[in-house]
Design an enzyme around this catalytic site. Structure first.
Site, PDB file in Angstrom:
ATOM      1  N   SER A 222       0.824  -1.209   0.000  1.00  0.00           N
ATOM      2  CA  SER A 222       0.000   0.000   0.000  1.00  0.00           C
ATOM      3  C   SER A 222       0.856   1.255   0.000  1.00  0.00           C
ATOM      4  O   SER A 222       1.798   1.364   0.798  1.00  0.00           O
ATOM      5  CB  SER A 222      -0.917   0.031   1.220  1.00  0.00           C
ATOM      6  OG  SER A 222      -1.626   1.265   1.263  1.00  0.00           O
TER       7      SER A 222
ATOM      8  N   THR B 246       7.416   2.434   3.973  1.00  0.00           N
ATOM      9  CA  THR B 246       8.339   1.697   3.114  1.00  0.00           C
ATOM     10  C   THR B 246       7.858   1.689   1.671  1.00  0.00           C
ATOM     11  O   THR B 246       8.657   1.850   0.739  1.00  0.00           O
ATOM     12  CB  THR B 246       8.523   0.251   3.621  1.00  0.00           C
ATOM     13  OG1 THR B 246       8.920   0.290   4.993  1.00  0.00           O
ATOM     14  CG2 THR B 246       9.575  -0.488   2.820  1.00  0.00           C
ATOM     15  N   CYS B 247       6.574   1.530   1.460  1.00  0.00           N
ATOM     16  CA  CYS B 247       6.027   1.531   0.093  1.00  0.00           C
ATOM     17  C   CYS B 247       6.231   2.902  -0.549  1.00  0.00           C
ATOM     18  O   CYS B 247       6.655   3.005  -1.708  1.00  0.00           O
ATOM     19  CB  CYS B 247       4.548   1.169   0.109  1.00  0.00           C
ATOM     20  SG  CYS B 247       4.213  -0.476   0.787  1.00  0.00           S
ATOM     21  N   ALA B 248       5.939   3.946   0.194  1.00  0.00           N
ATOM     22  CA  ALA B 248       6.131   5.306  -0.313  1.00  0.00           C
ATOM     23  C   ALA B 248       7.600   5.545  -0.639  1.00  0.00           C
ATOM     24  O   ALA B 248       7.933   6.140  -1.670  1.00  0.00           O
ATOM     25  CB  ALA B 248       5.627   6.322   0.706  1.00  0.00           C
TER      26      ALA B 248
ATOM     27  N   SER C 270       9.818   3.350  -1.586  1.00  0.00           N
ATOM     28  CA  SER C 270      10.199   2.632  -2.810  1.00  0.00           C
ATOM     29  C   SER C 270       9.732   3.384  -4.049  1.00  0.00           C
ATOM     30  O   SER C 270      10.451   3.456  -5.046  1.00  0.00           O
ATOM     31  CB  SER C 270       9.671   1.191  -2.804  1.00  0.00           C
ATOM     32  OG  SER C 270       8.286   1.133  -3.020  1.00  0.00           O
TER      33      SER C 270
END
Length: 168
Positions: free
Chosen positions: A54, A59-61, A63
């Site tokens: 999400s 961490t997703c942001a 990446s």
């Protein structure tokens, strides 16, 4: 079934990522303008599939930010950032962050991408979302690199993915 962890706790996905040298599985994903994109529309280009649970997690942001920065330097390469987030959330994030060098795609409609690439979580608190992974595809549609991040809260190995592009 593949096993990864979320903060040290085991969780599982449908299986293993496509093998190196295999044809990348086709997909139908939704863009931020709600149009549909498939793998064939990127034929002749190198692809980095940045897959994550999400956009609303740190961490997703991170990446997406990192690949956005790196993508500006890459020739004949498109970075596809893929999650089950609604296209509206993806648009909001990219607008707020000034993200312009990646393509945001959503698997929210039928989960077909998560099934084809075997990255859908099958249990745990992230069940139904996509496991943090990177798949690099060459211009001929062949998989040249894969990484399923063993600990979901960790970032992928950006350097290894980008090096695979050079050899693709």
């Amino acid at each position: 079934m593949a096993t990864v962890t979320l903060k040290g706790n085991k969780i599982h996905t449908l299986g293993n990522l496509p093998t190196i040298g295999s044809a990348a599985p086709d997909f139908k994903l939704t863009m931020t303008d709600l149009s549909t994109r498939s793998l064939s529309e990127y034929q002749g280009r190198k692809l980095v599939l940045n897959i994550f649970p999400s956009i609303d997690t740190g961490t997703c942001a991170a990446s997406v930010r990192q690949f956005n920065q790196e993508a500006a330097e890459l020739e004949n390469t498109i970075v596809l950032c893929i999650s089950k987030d609604l296209p509206f959330a993806q648009t909001r994030f990219c607008g707020a962050e000034g993200i312009e060098n990646v393509v945001m795609l959503s698997d929210y409609k039928d989960g077909g991408f998560g099934k084809a690439y075997k990255v859908a979580f099958t249990d745990g608190p992230l069940e139904g979302l996509l496991s943090r992974s990177v798949v690099v595809v060459n211009e001929k549609g062949k998989v040249v690199y894969t990484e399923q991040v063993p600990e979901t809260v960790d970032e992928p190995n950006y350097k290894a993915a980008l090096e695979a592009l050079m050899d693709a």
